[in-house]
Scaffold this motif. Sequence first.
Motif, PDB file in Angstrom:
ATOM      1  N   THR A  65      -4.764   1.704   5.806  1.00  0.00           N
ATOM      2  CA  THR A  65      -4.742   0.604   6.769  1.00  0.00           C
ATOM      3  C   THR A  65      -4.466  -0.741   6.106  1.00  0.00           C
ATOM      4  OG1 THR A  65      -7.139   0.413   6.578  1.00  0.00           O
ATOM      5  CG2 THR A  65      -6.279   1.757   8.394  1.00  0.00           C
ATOM      6  N   ASN A  84       0.866  -1.172   0.000  1.00  0.00           N
ATOM      7  CA  ASN A  84       0.000   0.000   0.000  1.00  0.00           C
ATOM      8  C   ASN A  84       0.904   1.223   0.000  1.00  0.00           C
ATOM      9  OD1 ASN A  84      -1.883   1.970   0.435  1.00  0.00           O
ATOM     10  ND2 ASN A  84      -2.488   1.263   2.461  1.00  0.00           N
ATOM     11  N   THR A 113      -1.444   6.749   6.185  1.00  0.00           N
ATOM     12  CA  THR A 113      -2.889   7.008   6.252  1.00  0.00           C
ATOM     13  C   THR A 113      -3.717   5.790   5.886  1.00  0.00           C
ATOM     14  OG1 THR A 113      -2.888   7.807   3.980  1.00  0.00           O
ATOM     15  CG2 THR A 113      -2.607   9.454   5.734  1.00  0.00           C
ATOM     16  N   MET A 146     -11.056  -0.376   1.318  1.00  0.00           N
ATOM     17  CA  MET A 146     -11.003   0.135   2.687  1.00  0.00           C
ATOM     18  C   MET A 146     -12.297   0.854   3.052  1.00  0.00           C
ATOM     19  SD  MET A 146      -8.187  -0.878   4.070  1.00  0.00           S
ATOM     20  CE  MET A 146      -8.582  -2.394   3.227  1.00  0.00           C
ATOM     21  N   GLU A 196      -2.335  -3.542   4.122  1.00  0.00           N
ATOM     22  CA  GLU A 196      -0.916  -3.865   4.000  1.00  0.00           C
ATOM     23  C   GLU A 196      -0.486  -3.946   2.547  1.00  0.00           C
ATOM     24  OE1 GLU A 196       0.503  -7.141   6.286  1.00  0.00           O
ATOM     25  OE2 GLU A 196      -0.708  -6.581   8.008  1.00  0.00           O
ATOM     26  N   GLN A 256     -14.729  -0.270   6.095  1.00  0.00           N
ATOM     27  CA  GLN A 256     -15.151   0.655   7.149  1.00  0.00           C
ATOM     28  C   GLN A 256     -16.664   0.713   7.254  1.00  0.00           C
ATOM     29  OE1 GLN A 256     -13.260   2.151   9.408  1.00  0.00           O
ATOM     30  NE2 GLN A 256     -11.473   1.157   8.526  1.00  0.00           N
TER      31      GLN A 256
END
Length: 147
Positions: free
Chosen positions: A104, A97, A102, A139, A106, A143
């Motif tokens: 999350t 990443n 900033t 992401m 990997e 979330q």
Amino acid sequence: MDPLAEINEVHWLVELLQNVDVGMMVLDRDYQVQTWNGFMENHSGLLPSQVRGRELFDIFPELDRPWFERKAAMVFTLKSRAFVTWEQRPYLLKFGNYRPITGTAEQMYQNVTLFPITGLTGEVTHMAVLIYDMTDIVMARTQAVKK
């Protein structure tokens, strides 16, 4: 079109391909890298001069060769596009990443498009591989599910 305008147009196309925010590589039928754009260079850490002429599986030994060869066979034989989404397989090539502070994730989640490139004879001589970074979308979905 005058020759200078044609050369200028080719130059613009090369510049565009080098700077577009999508990974692009061109492989021959032996899976040897022929073209490697700036995205690929930035995310792999490998220069075009380091990968050109090398077999993709030597560069990325973790790549599932039988699976990739089946996908490529559809492209070379049927002359049709093939797609891989991050939901099917998180990534084709394991790139980190690029937002480690900033972000999350990997690794980079990727959507991939494979399409045939025909030579002057009309035969498929090469295959283009486009890699789209889907990490932000993955992401955001992760979330949203957590909420």
